[in-house]
Design an enzyme around this catalytic site. Structure first.
Site, PDB file in Angstrom:
ATOM      1  N   SER A   1      34.533  29.502  37.423  1.00  0.00           N
ATOM      2  CA  SER A   1      34.334  29.419  38.866  1.00  0.00           C
ATOM      3  C   SER A   1      34.951  30.623  39.564  1.00  0.00           C
ATOM      4  CB  SER A   1      34.811  28.101  39.482  1.00  0.00           C
ATOM      5  OG  SER A   1      34.250  27.994  40.779  1.00  0.00           O
TER       6      SER A   1
ATOM      7  N   CYS B   1      36.559  24.951  36.450  1.00  0.00           N
ATOM      8  CA  CYS B   1      35.891  23.833  35.802  1.00  0.00           C
ATOM      9  C   CYS B   1      36.505  23.569  34.436  1.00  0.00           C
ATOM     10  CB  CYS B   1      34.412  24.151  35.619  1.00  0.00           C
ATOM     11  SG  CYS B   1      33.567  24.447  37.167  1.00  0.00           S
TER      12      CYS B   1
ATOM     13  N   HIS C   1      42.765  35.807  50.753  1.00  0.00           N
ATOM     14  CA  HIS C   1      42.558  36.505  52.024  1.00  0.00           C
ATOM     15  C   HIS C   1      43.943  36.678  52.624  1.00  0.00           C
ATOM     16  CE1 HIS C   1      39.897  37.886  55.251  1.00  0.00           C
ATOM     17  NE2 HIS C   1      40.896  37.515  56.043  1.00  0.00           N
TER      18      HIS C   1
END
Length: 127
Positions: A66, A86, A71
């Site tokens: 995944s 996952c 940020h």
């Protein structure tokens, strides 16, 4: 034969406070790649965007399992981190710990969720 998974993956969301290098795109890129390794994940690619001198960085490590994203707002000493992996063979907490350690930041507001269709126990794992 092992029993079926009760969920498809773990999704960690965390706020990082303090630290250094939140405006350093090279450091953040290296941090994302190292976090993937720490978690035992398969890194496909990293992509980053630097918003300019003294400004933050947004970036994602695309994983076979995944993603890991960040940020940052260096002017506030803050970074938002999102890790979704996952399966059960990977360790998203190891990725989060490496990111915090590399950036010299403290982890706050960590939330872990079980994700997946047909999850036997969906939702919040812990905070």
């Amino acid at each position: 034969m092992s029993p079926p998974l009760s969920y498809q993956g773990i999704h960690l969301i965390a706020d990082l406070h303090g630290g250094h290098g939140l405006d350093d795109a090279e450091l953040v890129a290296r941090c994302l790649a190292d976090a993937a390794v720490a978690a035992g994940a398969t890194l496909i690619e990293t992509r980053l965007h630097h918003f300019g001198p003294g400004m933050g960085v947004t970036g994602v490590a695309l994983l076979a399992e995944s993603h890991i994203s960040i940020h940052s707002w260096p002017e506030h000493g803050y970074a938002a981190v999102d890790i979704f992996m996952c399966g059960v063979a990977n360790d998203p907490d190891a990725a989060l710990a490496l990111i915090a350690d590399t950036l010299g930041a403290r982890i706050e507001n960590r939330v872990a969720l079980r994700r997946g269709y047909g999850a036997l126990e969906p939702g919040l794992i812990d905070r």
